[in-house]
Design an enzyme around this catalytic site. Structure first.
Site, PDB file in Angstrom:
ATOM      1  N   GLU A  83      -9.474 -10.247  -8.224  1.00  0.00           N
ATOM      2  CA  GLU A  83      -8.552  -9.124  -8.033  1.00  0.00           C
ATOM      3  C   GLU A  83      -7.368  -9.192  -9.007  1.00  0.00           C
ATOM      4  O   GLU A  83      -6.912  -8.161  -9.509  1.00  0.00           O
ATOM      5  CB  GLU A  83      -8.047  -9.129  -6.581  1.00  0.00           C
ATOM      6  CG  GLU A  83      -9.161  -8.797  -5.590  1.00  0.00           C
ATOM      7  CD  GLU A  83      -8.757  -8.975  -4.134  1.00  0.00           C
ATOM      8  OE1 GLU A  83      -7.588  -9.325  -3.851  1.00  0.00           O
ATOM      9  OE2 GLU A  83      -9.625  -8.754  -3.263  1.00  0.00           O
ATOM     10  N   HIS A 105      -2.087  -5.393   1.295  1.00  0.00           N
ATOM     11  CA  HIS A 105      -3.359  -6.052   0.969  1.00  0.00           C
ATOM     12  C   HIS A 105      -3.052  -7.448   0.463  1.00  0.00           C
ATOM     13  O   HIS A 105      -2.069  -7.652  -0.243  1.00  0.00           O
ATOM     14  CB  HIS A 105      -4.108  -5.281  -0.136  1.00  0.00           C
ATOM     15  CG  HIS A 105      -5.235  -6.090  -0.723  1.00  0.00           C
ATOM     16  ND1 HIS A 105      -6.494  -6.132  -0.154  1.00  0.00           N
ATOM     17  CD2 HIS A 105      -5.282  -6.943  -1.784  1.00  0.00           C
ATOM     18  CE1 HIS A 105      -7.263  -6.963  -0.859  1.00  0.00           C
ATOM     19  NE2 HIS A 105      -6.541  -7.460  -1.858  1.00  0.00           N
ATOM     20  N   LYS A 111       0.828  -1.208   0.000  1.00  0.00           N
ATOM     21  CA  LYS A 111       0.000   0.000   0.000  1.00  0.00           C
ATOM     22  C   LYS A 111       0.870   1.268   0.000  1.00  0.00           C
ATOM     23  O   LYS A 111       2.086   1.197   0.216  1.00  0.00           O
ATOM     24  CB  LYS A 111      -0.931  -0.038   1.214  1.00  0.00           C
ATOM     25  CG  LYS A 111      -1.983  -1.165   1.147  1.00  0.00           C
ATOM     26  CD  LYS A 111      -2.924  -1.100   2.343  1.00  0.00           C
ATOM     27  CE  LYS A 111      -4.022  -2.149   2.251  1.00  0.00           C
ATOM     28  NZ  LYS A 111      -4.981  -2.025   3.388  1.00  0.00           N
ATOM     29  N   ASN A 166      -2.005  -0.186   7.110  1.00  0.00           N
ATOM     30  CA  ASN A 166      -1.560  -1.530   7.497  1.00  0.00           C
ATOM     31  C   ASN A 166      -0.704  -2.221   6.442  1.00  0.00           C
ATOM     32  O   ASN A 166      -0.604  -3.442   6.384  1.00  0.00           O
ATOM     33  CB  ASN A 166      -2.756  -2.390   7.936  1.00  0.00           C
ATOM     34  CG  ASN A 166      -3.774  -2.585   6.827  1.00  0.00           C
ATOM     35  OD1 ASN A 166      -3.568  -2.138   5.692  1.00  0.00           O
ATOM     36  ND2 ASN A 166      -4.869  -3.256   7.137  1.00  0.00           N
ATOM     37  N   TYR A 168     -12.259  -2.581  -4.229  1.00  0.00           N
ATOM     38  CA  TYR A 168     -12.826  -2.533  -2.872  1.00  0.00           C
ATOM     39  C   TYR A 168     -14.354  -2.521  -2.883  1.00  0.00           C
ATOM     40  O   TYR A 168     -14.978  -2.069  -1.913  1.00  0.00           O
ATOM     41  CB  TYR A 168     -12.286  -1.317  -2.122  1.00  0.00           C
ATOM     42  CG  TYR A 168     -10.897  -1.504  -1.552  1.00  0.00           C
ATOM     43  CD1 TYR A 168     -10.591  -2.613  -0.750  1.00  0.00           C
ATOM     44  CD2 TYR A 168      -9.885  -0.567  -1.773  1.00  0.00           C
ATOM     45  CE1 TYR A 168      -9.313  -2.784  -0.203  1.00  0.00           C
ATOM     46  CE2 TYR A 168      -8.616  -0.728  -1.220  1.00  0.00           C
ATOM     47  CZ  TYR A 168      -8.340  -1.842  -0.429  1.00  0.00           C
ATOM     48  OH  TYR A 168      -7.085  -1.999   0.119  1.00  0.00           O
TER      49      TYR A 168
HETATM   50  P1  IDP Z   1      -8.109  -6.971   5.107  1.00  0.00           P
HETATM   51  O1  IDP Z   1      -7.227  -5.966   4.401  1.00  0.00           O
HETATM   52  O2  IDP Z   1      -7.434  -7.556   6.310  1.00  0.00           O
HETATM   53  O3  IDP Z   1      -8.682  -8.008   4.183  1.00  0.00           O
HETATM   54  P2  IDP Z   1     -10.740  -5.723   5.061  1.00  0.00           P
HETATM   55  O4  IDP Z   1     -11.799  -5.946   6.088  1.00  0.00           O
HETATM   56  O5  IDP Z   1     -10.923  -6.354   3.725  1.00  0.00           O
HETATM   57  O6  IDP Z   1      -9.345  -6.152   5.722  1.00  0.00           O
HETATM   58  O7  IDP Z   1     -10.590  -4.149   4.891  1.00  0.00           O
HETATM   59  C1  IDP Z   1      -9.864  -3.606   3.793  1.00  0.00           C
HETATM   60  C2  IDP Z   1      -8.988  -2.496   4.308  1.00  0.00           C
HETATM   61  O8  IDP Z   1      -9.813  -1.438   4.796  1.00  0.00           O
HETATM   62  C3  IDP Z   1      -8.107  -2.891   5.510  1.00  0.00           C
HETATM   63  O9  IDP Z   1      -6.883  -3.477   5.131  1.00  0.00           O
HETATM   64  C4  IDP Z   1      -7.918  -1.564   6.207  1.00  0.00           C
HETATM   65  O10 IDP Z   1      -6.833  -0.819   5.620  1.00  0.00           O
HETATM   66  C5  IDP Z   1      -9.214  -0.833   5.929  1.00  0.00           C
HETATM   67  N1  IDP Z   1     -10.126  -0.965   7.061  1.00  0.00           N
HETATM   68  C6  IDP Z   1     -10.823  -2.065   7.421  1.00  0.00           C
HETATM   69  N2  IDP Z   1     -11.572  -1.844   8.513  1.00  0.00           N
HETATM   70  C7  IDP Z   1     -11.366  -0.556   8.832  1.00  0.00           C
HETATM   71  C8  IDP Z   1     -11.887   0.296   9.886  1.00  0.00           C
HETATM   72  O11 IDP Z   1     -12.665  -0.113  10.722  1.00  0.00           O
HETATM   73  N3  IDP Z   1     -11.395   1.577   9.881  1.00  0.00           N
HETATM   74  C9  IDP Z   1     -10.518   2.052   8.965  1.00  0.00           C
HETATM   75  N4  IDP Z   1     -10.027   1.288   7.983  1.00  0.00           N
HETATM   76  C10 IDP Z   1     -10.431   0.006   7.910  1.00  0.00           C
HETATM   77 MG    MG Z   2      -9.962  -7.754   2.544  1.00  0.00          MG
END
Ligand code: IDP
Ligand code: MG
Length: 150
Positions: free
Chosen positions: A126, A115, A9, A112, A49
């Site tokens: 994807e 992805h 990212k 984080n 997304y």
């Molecule tokens: P993942 O990346 O672990 O699969 P997902 O639930 O698919 O997690 O969410 C996609 C991305 O959206 C996450 O990697 C994170 O950067 C962001 N995200 C998910 N939940 C939250 C939240 O509650 N607040 C802010 N950002 C979030």
């Molecule tokens: Mg995800």
């Protein structure tokens, strides 16, 4: 063999972590079969997304992933999807286990680092969003028998 999509990212690229992140997957034995640096167009990010459309963090997420270049890759290997997810750690880096990418490099859920596709179906979807079939390369590595066996 499975394939999965990863994205280093914007924060990973800006912090100079491309090599360390990709290097972990290489060291594990996963094979890089596609790789490029790009600035993701908004339309592509929305497609990628789509499952999160309508969630409170969606606009911020799309805005962030399109804000600065990313590195997109396709990794191949046995159970590549779940192996990659395990190496990434849970979504929130605050609680991600030490030793995982998110656990070792992050503190904020919106920053984080990585992805990774969450299942074989999403991986197929994807990969199709980010790579044309002629951008993915199948090849043998001389070391493969020492990593995944004969
Ligand atoms: P993942 O990346 O672990 O699969 P997902 O639930 O698919 O997690 O969410 C996609 C991305 O959206 C996450 O990697 C994170 O950067 C962001 N995200 C998910 N939940 C939250 C939240 O509650 N607040 C802010 N950002 C979030
Ligand atoms: Mg995800």
């Amino acid at each position: 063999m499975e394939r999965t999509l990863i994205i280093v990212k914007p924060e990973g690229v800006q912090r100079g972590l491309i090599g360390q992140v990709i290097g972990r997957f290489e060291a594990k034995g996963l094979k890089v079969v596609g790789l490029k640096l790009m600035r993701i167009p908004r339309e592509t990010a929305e497609k990628h997304y789509a499952e999160h459309a309508g969630k409170p963090f969606y606009d911020g997420l799309v805005g962030h992933i399109t804000s600065s270049p990313v590195v997109v890759g396709v990794l191949e290997g046995p159970e590549a999807v779940s192996v990659t997810r395990g190496m990434m750690g849970v979504t929130n880096p605050k609680t991600a286990a030490p030793g995982t990418i998110r656990g070792d490099y992050g503190l904020d859920i919106g920053l984080n680092i990585i992805h990774g596709s969450d299942g074989q179906e999403s991986a197929q979807r994807e990969i199709g969003i980010f790579f044309a079939s002629d951008e993915l390369v199948s090849y043998e590595r001389a070391n493969d028998t020492w990593v995944v066996g004969a």
